[in-house]
Scaffold this active site. Structure first.
Site, short mmCIF file in Angstrom:
data_model
loop_
_atom_site.label_atom_id
_atom_site.label_comp_id
_atom_site.label_asym_id
_atom_site.label_seq_id
_atom_site.Cartn_x
_atom_site.Cartn_y
_atom_site.Cartn_z
CG ASP A 5 -1.78 1.23 1.32
OD1 ASP A 5 -2.15 1.78 0.26
OD2 ASP A 5 -2.12 1.65 2.45
CD GLU A 66 -5.12 0.80 -1.71
OE1 GLU A 66 -5.81 -0.05 -1.11
OE2 GLU A 66 -4.79 1.89 -1.23
CG ASP A 139 -0.30 3.29 6.54
OD1 ASP A 139 -1.01 3.88 5.71
OD2 ASP A 139 0.11 3.82 7.59
#
Length: 186
Positions: A5, A66, A139
């Protein structure tokens, strides 16, 4: 499976997940947060180094990242794309396939709701991986969710291909994760 991410200003989350049959377990997860005074070039270098080290250490079947969402600020979106670029480069250098998923795809796949909150995502990741506590920071939970999303979608494509009687490579470009028969030491 390595999930990432990426973040421009905050922490970049990462999570390595191993699959044994239908069971998923985290091998390592966390987030890399650099000092606010770090230059953007230093951030890119550190993220690339982290991903390259994780790929070398764990030899994942794939890297799932992502994708860039629509940011309010075009400059932020461009920087996020550059951050994703170094993640994709680290995967390519190790000849590991990389795949991108939008935040909505990840949330829908893991939580069943495309607008799930950070807390809901942490809870679902905790449940899916059998963790005693929610993964922190958020995260890291997001990165684990990206890895879970890729694994679920790859396995679904594999099952669909098998049901249709075609080779998986013809049905979908996403390879199913390797199933390991022995645990990897961390």
């Amino acid at each position: 499976m390595l999930g990432v991410d990426p973040a421009v200003a905050g922490a970049t989350g990462y999570g390595v997940v191993e699959f044994e049959g239908a069971t998923a377990r985290p091998l390592r997860f966390g987030a890399l947060k650099l000092p606010a005074r770090a230059t953007f070039a230093a951030r890119l270098r550190e993220i690339h180094g982290l991903i390259a080290q994780l790929v070398e250490e764990f030899s994942p079947d794939a890297v799932a990242v992502e994708s860039v969402f629509m940011a309010l600020n075009a400059r932020t979106a461009l920087k996020l794309a550059e951050m994703r670029g170094v993640v994709l480069l680290a995967a390519a250098q190790a000849q590991v396939p990389a795949h991108s998923y939008s935040p909505r795809e990840v949330k829908t796949c893991v939580a069943g709701y495309g607008a799930a909150s950070k807390q809901q995502m942490q809870q679902m990741v905790c449940s899916a991986l059998g963790l005693a506590a929610r993964p922190e920071p958020a995260d890291a939970a997001d990165a684990l969710a990206v890895a879970l999303c890729h694994a679920h979608l790859a396995q679904a494509r594999e099952r669909m291909a098998a049901a249709m009687g075609i080779r998986a490579a013809q049905a979908a470009p996403v390879p199913a994760p390797r199933i390991r028969t022995r645990a990897t030491r961390v």
